[in-house]
Write a protein that holds these residues in place. Structure first.
Motif, PDB file in Angstrom:
ATOM      1  N   GLY A  10       0.435  12.656  -1.212  1.00 49.55           N
ATOM      2  CA  GLY A  10       1.404  13.654  -1.633  1.00 49.55           C
ATOM      3  C   GLY A  10       1.683  13.570  -3.118  1.00 49.55           C
ATOM      4  O   GLY A  10       0.797  13.279  -3.912  1.00 49.55           O
ATOM      5  N   THR A  11       2.905  13.800  -3.512  1.00 51.82           N
ATOM      6  CA  THR A  11       3.277  13.808  -4.919  1.00 51.82           C
ATOM      7  C   THR A  11       3.271  12.399  -5.481  1.00 51.82           C
ATOM      8  O   THR A  11       3.248  11.415  -4.734  1.00 51.82           O
ATOM      9  N   ASN A  12       3.331  12.294  -6.815  1.00 52.59           N
ATOM     10  CA  ASN A  12       3.338  10.990  -7.470  1.00 52.59           C
ATOM     11  C   ASN A  12       4.535  10.159  -7.032  1.00 52.59           C
ATOM     12  O   ASN A  12       4.465   8.938  -6.956  1.00 52.59           O
ATOM     13  N   ALA A  13       5.649  10.829  -6.733  1.00 48.53           N
ATOM     14  CA  ALA A  13       6.847  10.119  -6.299  1.00 48.53           C
ATOM     15  C   ALA A  13       6.680   9.552  -4.893  1.00 48.53           C
ATOM     16  O   ALA A  13       7.497   8.747  -4.446  1.00 48.53           O
ATOM     17  N   ASP A  14       5.633   9.989  -4.223  1.00 51.52           N
ATOM     18  CA  ASP A  14       5.405   9.560  -2.847  1.00 51.52           C
ATOM     19  C   ASP A  14       4.086   8.802  -2.719  1.00 51.52           C
ATOM     20  O   ASP A  14       3.472   8.795  -1.657  1.00 51.52           O
ATOM     21  N   THR A  15       3.633   8.179  -3.802  1.00 53.89           N
ATOM     22  CA  THR A  15       2.420   7.368  -3.751  1.00 53.89           C
ATOM     23  C   THR A  15       2.654   6.159  -2.863  1.00 53.89           C
ATOM     24  O   THR A  15       3.797   5.829  -2.511  1.00 53.89           O
ATOM     25  N   ASP A  16       1.573   5.473  -2.510  1.00 50.52           N
ATOM     26  CA  ASP A  16       1.706   4.273  -1.685  1.00 50.52           C
ATOM     27  C   ASP A  16       2.633   3.257  -2.339  1.00 50.52           C
ATOM     28  O   ASP A  16       3.483   2.661  -1.671  1.00 50.52           O
ATOM     29  N   ALA A  17       2.447   3.057  -3.630  1.00 56.73           N
ATOM     30  CA  ALA A  17       3.274   2.087  -4.337  1.00 56.73           C
ATOM     31  C   ALA A  17       4.747   2.481  -4.284  1.00 56.73           C
ATOM     32  O   ALA A  17       5.632   1.625  -4.096  1.00 56.73           O
ATOM     33  N   ALA A  18       5.029   3.778  -4.448  1.00 58.06           N
ATOM     34  CA  ALA A  18       6.419   4.244  -4.414  1.00 58.06           C
ATOM     35  C   ALA A  18       7.023   4.042  -3.033  1.00 58.06           C
ATOM     36  O   ALA A  18       8.191   3.648  -2.896  1.00 58.06           O
ATOM     37  N   VAL A  19       6.225   4.303  -2.009  1.00 56.31           N
ATOM     38  CA  VAL A  19       6.722   4.124  -0.640  1.00 56.31           C
ATOM     39  C   VAL A  19       6.990   2.653  -0.360  1.00 56.31           C
ATOM     40  O   VAL A  19       8.009   2.290   0.238  1.00 56.31           O
ATOM     41  N   ILE A  20       6.070   1.789  -0.775  1.00 56.54           N
ATOM     42  CA  ILE A  20       6.260   0.352  -0.556  1.00 56.54           C
ATOM     43  C   ILE A  20       7.479  -0.148  -1.318  1.00 56.54           C
ATOM     44  O   ILE A  20       8.270  -0.948  -0.792  1.00 56.54           O
ATOM     45  N   ARG A  21       7.664   0.328  -2.547  1.00 57.30           N
ATOM     46  CA  ARG A  21       8.852  -0.047  -3.321  1.00 57.30           C
ATOM     47  C   ARG A  21      10.117   0.380  -2.578  1.00 57.30           C
ATOM     48  O   ARG A  21      11.072  -0.407  -2.434  1.00 57.30           O
ATOM     49  N   ALA A  22      10.132   1.617  -2.087  1.00 49.24           N
ATOM     50  CA  ALA A  22      11.311   2.114  -1.375  1.00 49.24           C
ATOM     51  C   ALA A  22      11.555   1.342  -0.087  1.00 49.24           C
ATOM     52  O   ALA A  22      12.708   1.159   0.337  1.00 49.24           O
ATOM     53  N   SER A  23      10.468   0.862   0.543  1.00 49.40           N
ATOM     54  CA  SER A  23      10.613   0.152   1.811  1.00 49.40           C
ATOM     55  C   SER A  23      11.279  -1.209   1.656  1.00 49.40           C
ATOM     56  O   SER A  23      11.745  -1.788   2.646  1.00 49.40           O
ATOM     57  N   LEU A  24      11.333  -1.716   0.425  1.00 51.15           N
ATOM     58  CA  LEU A  24      12.007  -2.995   0.208  1.00 51.15           C
ATOM     59  C   LEU A  24      13.499  -2.865   0.487  1.00 51.15           C
ATOM     60  O   LEU A  24      14.132  -3.809   0.983  1.00 51.15           O
ATOM     61  N   ALA A  25      14.060  -1.697   0.191  1.00 51.41           N
ATOM     62  CA  ALA A  25      15.472  -1.444   0.479  1.00 51.41           C
ATOM     63  C   ALA A  25      15.666  -0.773   1.835  1.00 51.41           C
ATOM     64  O   ALA A  25      16.682  -0.969   2.498  1.00 51.41           O
ATOM     65  N   ASP A  26      14.685   0.034   2.212  1.00 48.50           N
ATOM     66  CA  ASP A  26      14.755   0.774   3.474  1.00 48.50           C
ATOM     67  C   ASP A  26      13.462   0.524   4.250  1.00 48.50           C
ATOM     68  O   ASP A  26      12.491   1.261   4.104  1.00 48.50           O
ATOM     69  N   PRO A  27      13.425  -0.523   5.088  1.00 52.80           N
ATOM     70  CA  PRO A  27      12.190  -0.908   5.777  1.00 52.80           C
ATOM     71  C   PRO A  27      11.538   0.219   6.572  1.00 52.80           C
ATOM     72  O   PRO A  27      10.308   0.233   6.735  1.00 52.80           O
ATOM     73  N   ASP A  28      12.330   1.162   7.049  1.00 57.54           N
ATOM     74  CA  ASP A  28      11.760   2.259   7.832  1.00 57.54           C
ATOM     75  C   ASP A  28      10.776   3.099   7.028  1.00 57.54           C
ATOM     76  O   ASP A  28       9.904   3.768   7.600  1.00 57.54           O
ATOM     77  N   ARG A  29      10.897   3.073   5.712  1.00 60.83           N
ATOM     78  CA  ARG A  29       9.992   3.859   4.879  1.00 60.83           C
ATOM     79  C   ARG A  29       8.548   3.385   4.997  1.00 60.83           C
ATOM     80  O   ARG A  29       7.617   4.153   4.755  1.00 60.83           O
ATOM     81  N   PHE A  30       8.360   2.124   5.388  1.00 57.51           N
ATOM     82  CA  PHE A  30       6.994   1.590   5.487  1.00 57.51           C
ATOM     83  C   PHE A  30       6.189   2.300   6.563  1.00 57.51           C
ATOM     84  O   PHE A  30       4.959   2.262   6.552  1.00 57.51           O
ATOM     85  N   ALA A  31       6.879   2.979   7.486  1.00 58.88           N
ATOM     86  CA  ALA A  31       6.176   3.713   8.534  1.00 58.88           C
ATOM     87  C   ALA A  31       5.239   4.760   7.942  1.00 58.88           C
ATOM     88  O   ALA A  31       4.217   5.111   8.558  1.00 58.88           O
ATOM     89  N   SER A  32       5.543   5.259   6.737  1.00 57.47           N
ATOM     90  CA  SER A  32       4.675   6.243   6.093  1.00 57.47           C
ATOM     91  C   SER A  32       3.310   5.649   5.773  1.00 57.47           C
ATOM     92  O   SER A  32       2.287   6.342   5.855  1.00 57.47           O
ATOM     93  N   ILE A  33       3.287   4.372   5.393  1.00 59.41           N
ATOM     94  CA  ILE A  33       2.015   3.708   5.105  1.00 59.41           C
ATOM     95  C   ILE A  33       1.200   3.610   6.381  1.00 59.41           C
ATOM     96  O   ILE A  33      -0.013   3.868   6.382  1.00 59.41           O
TER      97      ILE A  33
END
Length: 203
Positions: A10-33
């Motif tokens: 998706g967008t640059n804000a939704d890259t794998d790295a961005a999702v993994i970074r966000a998952s550190l605070a919100d573990p549920d975000r890792f489901a996107s990976i």
């Protein structure tokens, strides 16, 4: 390949790295990976260890990735090499099963009935005829050489991505790949199906 990955991410804000970074605070975000790459990793694992084990090694790989996400290099936007590296380590624990799978496939006789355009049927027949000898050739490779060969051929990773996945120098990737393909060509009478494996779903 990069374009496909970016499209999936998706967008640059939704890259794998961005999702993994966000998952550190919100573990549920890792489901996107998981959603992005579970199918890809399962297909790869299925080809190496079979259906009975593929689910388990992929599940363990994602669990390990989730637990280790805090150490992920956030400068790497694409998580595929990281995930394939973890999966390769999980597959290594199933070395005997993988060897047994290749030996069984080498002994098997395949009969394929296919409808469709003649050239597609012909290609499938050639692939079926090559499957047994190829399986035997893969069984005879050193584990490190086989990992490199199949990450390139089935995982469709570039040399630098394989180097990243296995934590080895890119030059080592090249030497292992050349050695593996040389052995496969010798076993296959000069034919190297691994150069076109990405066009096939399985051995």
């Amino acid at each position: 390949m990069a374009a496909v990955t970016q499209a999936a991410a998706g967008t640059n804000a939704d890259t794998d790295a961005a999702v993994i970074r966000a998952s550190l605070a919100d573990p549920d975000r890792f489901a996107s990976i998981y959603d992005r790459y579970a199918g890809m990793l399962y297909r790869y694992a299925y080809q190496r260890v079979g259906a009975e084990v593929a689910d388990d090694v992929v599940a363990e790989a994602f669990l390990s990735a989730f637990r280790g996400r805090a150490s992920y290099d956030l400068d790497r936007q694409d998580a595929r090499p990281w995930l394939f590296g973890i999966l390769t380590r999980e597959i290594a624990t199933q070395h005997r099963r993988e060897q047994a799978r290749y030996r069984a496939m080498a002994r098997s006789t395949y009969e394929t009935v296919q409808d469709g355009p003649a050239d597609r049927v012909a290609a499938r027949v050639v692939a079926d005829a090559a499957r047994g000898p190829l399986a035997a050739a893969l069984a005879g490779l050193a584990p490190g050489d086989r990992d490199v060969l199949l990450l390139v051929a089935w995982g469709q990773l570039s040399y630098d991505e394989v180097a990243d996945a296995l934590n080895i120098p890119q030059g080592t990737v090249g030497s292992r790949l050349n050695r593996a393909r040389r052995k496969v060509r010798k076993a296959m009478g000069g034919f190297d199906p691994t150069t076109t494996m990405e066009e096939n779903d399985e051995l």
